[in-house]
Design a protein around this motif. Sequence first.
Motif, short mmCIF file in Angstrom:
data_model
loop_
_atom_site.label_atom_id
_atom_site.label_comp_id
_atom_site.label_asym_id
_atom_site.label_seq_id
_atom_site.Cartn_x
_atom_site.Cartn_y
_atom_site.Cartn_z
N ARG A 64 0.87 -1.25 -0.12
CA ARG A 64 0.06 0.01 -0.09
C ARG A 64 0.83 1.10 -0.09
O ARG A 64 0.72 2.09 -0.69
CB ARG A 64 -0.81 0.14 1.33
CG ARG A 64 -1.61 1.12 1.22
CD ARG A 64 -2.50 1.26 2.64
NE ARG A 64 -1.85 1.19 3.85
CZ ARG A 64 -0.96 2.23 4.44
NH1 ARG A 64 -1.04 3.42 3.61
NH2 ARG A 64 -0.33 1.95 5.36
N ARG A 67 2.24 1.66 -3.15
CA ARG A 67 1.58 2.23 -4.40
C ARG A 67 1.20 3.87 -4.27
O ARG A 67 1.04 4.39 -5.18
CB ARG A 67 0.24 1.58 -4.20
CG ARG A 67 0.09 0.34 -4.80
CD ARG A 67 -1.31 -0.46 -4.67
NE ARG A 67 -1.30 -1.56 -5.47
CZ ARG A 67 -2.08 -2.77 -5.02
NH1 ARG A 67 -2.68 -2.47 -3.87
NH2 ARG A 67 -1.98 -3.86 -5.34
N GLU A 68 1.10 4.30 -2.99
CA GLU A 68 1.01 5.63 -2.72
C GLU A 68 1.87 6.69 -3.00
O GLU A 68 1.97 7.46 -3.69
CB GLU A 68 0.49 5.67 -1.20
CG GLU A 68 -0.79 5.22 -0.64
CD GLU A 68 -0.93 5.52 1.03
OE1 GLU A 68 -0.12 5.82 1.42
OE2 GLU A 68 -2.17 5.06 1.22
N GLN A 71 2.18 6.61 -6.93
CA GLN A 71 1.07 7.39 -7.32
C GLN A 71 1.48 9.08 -7.13
O GLN A 71 1.21 9.83 -8.06
CB GLN A 71 -0.47 7.18 -6.71
CG GLN A 71 -1.56 7.95 -6.99
CD GLN A 71 -1.74 7.59 -8.84
OE1 GLN A 71 -2.03 6.35 -8.99
NE2 GLN A 71 -1.93 8.66 -9.59
#
Length: 105
Positions: A64, A67-68, A71
Amino acid sequence: EMEEMGKNGDASEMAEANLRFHAAIRRAAGNKQLDRHLAQIEQGMRRAGSTTLAYPGRLPETIREHREIAQAIADHDPERAERLAIMHMSQARQIRLQMLADNHR
């Protein structure tokens, strides 16, 4: 990549994928001095033995966090990427310290 490896449960493969993610970001930053410094830290992490990804719950949390961070980079938001990266490394440090404390009890 880490998600797929996590299904197999091979912590060493997951750790290698984790390091590849970090190295890709280091290289993309284009700062050779930063790259060298962080590569030295990575070598120290490798000598530490077990990966923090083996800690209960850490793998999905790391996925997670990655991914953050990715992004934020894709969104061209360096402040958010930096904040997320600092939080990611702080969390990893806390888990490493907990793992060390657990081994000394």
